[in-house]
Design a protein around this motif. Structure first.
Motif, PDB file in Angstrom:
ATOM      1  N   MET A 176      43.271  46.120  40.047  1.00  0.00           N
ATOM      2  CA  MET A 176      44.351  46.737  40.786  1.00  0.00           C
ATOM      3  C   MET A 176      45.380  45.663  41.121  1.00  0.00           C
ATOM      4  SD  MET A 176      44.318  48.516  44.568  1.00  0.00           S
ATOM      5  CE  MET A 176      43.230  49.848  44.165  1.00  0.00           C
ATOM      6  N   LYS A 177      46.645  46.054  41.035  1.00  0.00           N
ATOM      7  CA  LYS A 177      47.735  45.129  41.326  1.00  0.00           C
ATOM      8  C   LYS A 177      48.603  45.725  42.429  1.00  0.00           C
ATOM      9  CE  LYS A 177      49.733  42.621  37.900  1.00  0.00           C
ATOM     10  NZ  LYS A 177      50.628  42.338  36.777  1.00  0.00           N
ATOM     11  N   LYS A 178      48.909  44.917  43.447  1.00  0.00           N
ATOM     12  CA  LYS A 178      49.774  45.378  44.532  1.00  0.00           C
ATOM     13  C   LYS A 178      50.893  44.377  44.750  1.00  0.00           C
ATOM     14  CE  LYS A 178      46.957  48.440  47.250  1.00  0.00           C
ATOM     15  NZ  LYS A 178      46.708  48.937  48.581  1.00  0.00           N
TER      16      LYS A 178
ATOM     17  N   VAL B 164      39.918  37.892  44.141  1.00  0.00           N
ATOM     18  CA  VAL B 164      41.293  37.793  43.632  1.00  0.00           C
ATOM     19  C   VAL B 164      41.268  37.291  42.195  1.00  0.00           C
ATOM     20  CG1 VAL B 164      43.538  36.641  43.902  1.00  0.00           C
ATOM     21  CG2 VAL B 164      42.276  37.407  45.918  1.00  0.00           C
TER      22      VAL B 164
ATOM     23  N   GLU C 136      46.611  40.570  42.333  1.00  0.00           N
ATOM     24  CA  GLU C 136      45.790  41.317  41.381  1.00  0.00           C
ATOM     25  C   GLU C 136      44.339  41.022  41.747  1.00  0.00           C
ATOM     26  OE1 GLU C 136      45.212  41.779  36.571  1.00  0.00           O
ATOM     27  OE2 GLU C 136      46.917  40.631  37.328  1.00  0.00           O
ATOM     28  N   ALA C 137      43.590  42.091  42.087  1.00  0.00           N
ATOM     29  CA  ALA C 137      42.227  41.885  42.575  1.00  0.00           C
ATOM     30  C   ALA C 137      41.339  43.077  42.264  1.00  0.00           C
ATOM     31  CB  ALA C 137      42.261  41.630  44.075  1.00  0.00           C
ATOM     32  N   GLU C 138      40.057  42.897  42.556  1.00  0.00           N
ATOM     33  CA  GLU C 138      39.082  43.972  42.375  1.00  0.00           C
ATOM     34  C   GLU C 138      39.419  45.118  43.331  1.00  0.00           C
ATOM     35  OE1 GLU C 138      35.179  42.267  42.890  1.00  0.00           O
ATOM     36  OE2 GLU C 138      35.728  40.546  41.662  1.00  0.00           O
ATOM     37  N   ASP C 139      39.380  46.351  42.824  1.00  0.00           N
ATOM     38  CA  ASP C 139      39.757  47.532  43.603  1.00  0.00           C
ATOM     39  C   ASP C 139      39.030  47.624  44.939  1.00  0.00           C
ATOM     40  OD1 ASP C 139      41.130  47.994  41.301  1.00  0.00           O
ATOM     41  OD2 ASP C 139      40.384  50.020  40.974  1.00  0.00           O
TER      42      ASP C 139
ATOM     43  N   LYS D  45      37.691  45.454  46.788  1.00  0.00           N
ATOM     44  CA  LYS D  45      37.916  44.369  47.755  1.00  0.00           C
ATOM     45  C   LYS D  45      39.379  44.261  48.173  1.00  0.00           C
ATOM     46  CE  LYS D  45      34.044  41.541  46.231  1.00  0.00           C
ATOM     47  NZ  LYS D  45      33.617  40.262  45.674  1.00  0.00           N
ATOM     48  N   MET D  46      40.249  45.102  47.604  1.00  0.00           N
ATOM     49  CA  MET D  46      41.687  44.962  47.828  1.00  0.00           C
ATOM     50  C   MET D  46      42.080  45.022  49.303  1.00  0.00           C
ATOM     51  SD  MET D  46      44.564  44.210  46.604  1.00  0.00           S
ATOM     52  CE  MET D  46      45.002  44.475  44.919  1.00  0.00           C
TER      53      MET D  46
ATOM     54  N   ILE E 224      41.199  41.833  50.978  1.00  0.00           N
ATOM     55  CA  ILE E 224      42.016  40.734  50.460  1.00  0.00           C
ATOM     56  C   ILE E 224      43.415  40.771  51.062  1.00  0.00           C
ATOM     57  CG2 ILE E 224      43.172  39.889  48.357  1.00  0.00           C
ATOM     58  CD1 ILE E 224      40.497  40.711  46.888  1.00  0.00           C
ATOM     59  N   VAL E 225      44.006  41.966  51.144  1.00  0.00           N
ATOM     60  CA  VAL E 225      45.354  42.102  51.717  1.00  0.00           C
ATOM     61  C   VAL E 225      45.339  41.651  53.186  1.00  0.00           C
ATOM     62  CG1 VAL E 225      47.133  43.757  52.393  1.00  0.00           C
ATOM     63  CG2 VAL E 225      46.133  43.872  50.113  1.00  0.00           C
TER      64      VAL E 225
END
Length: 73
Positions: A1-3, A29, A44-47, A49-50, A53-54
């Motif tokens: 996933m990318k945010k 990440v 860009e990280a694992e869905d 854990k997003m 992470i954010v």
């Protein structure tokens, strides 16, 4: 996933590099960029854990530049 996020009030290119380096070290990440010129941060990280992470990325940003406001782009 990318945010993608907008970092309002980012005023130091060196600080942007420090943020990027710290965020890349977070667990889960895959890639992270903090662009000083566009004031954009892309993580860009694992869905699964997003969210964590954010949250951690926001803490890192506040520690380096307390005045920066993180907004979803």
């Amino acid at each position: 996933m990318k945010k993608t996020f907008r970092l309002e009030g980012l005023d130091c290119a060196n600080c942007a590099a420090k943020m990027e380096n710290a965020i890349i070290e977070l667990d889960g990440v895959k890639n992270a960029t903090v662009n000083f010129m566009t004031t954009k941060m892309v993580i860009e990280a694992e869905d699964e854990k997003m969210a964590m992470i954010v949250e951690a990325a926001e803490k890192i940003i506040k520690k380096i530049e307390p005045q920066v406001v993180v907004k979803k782009a």
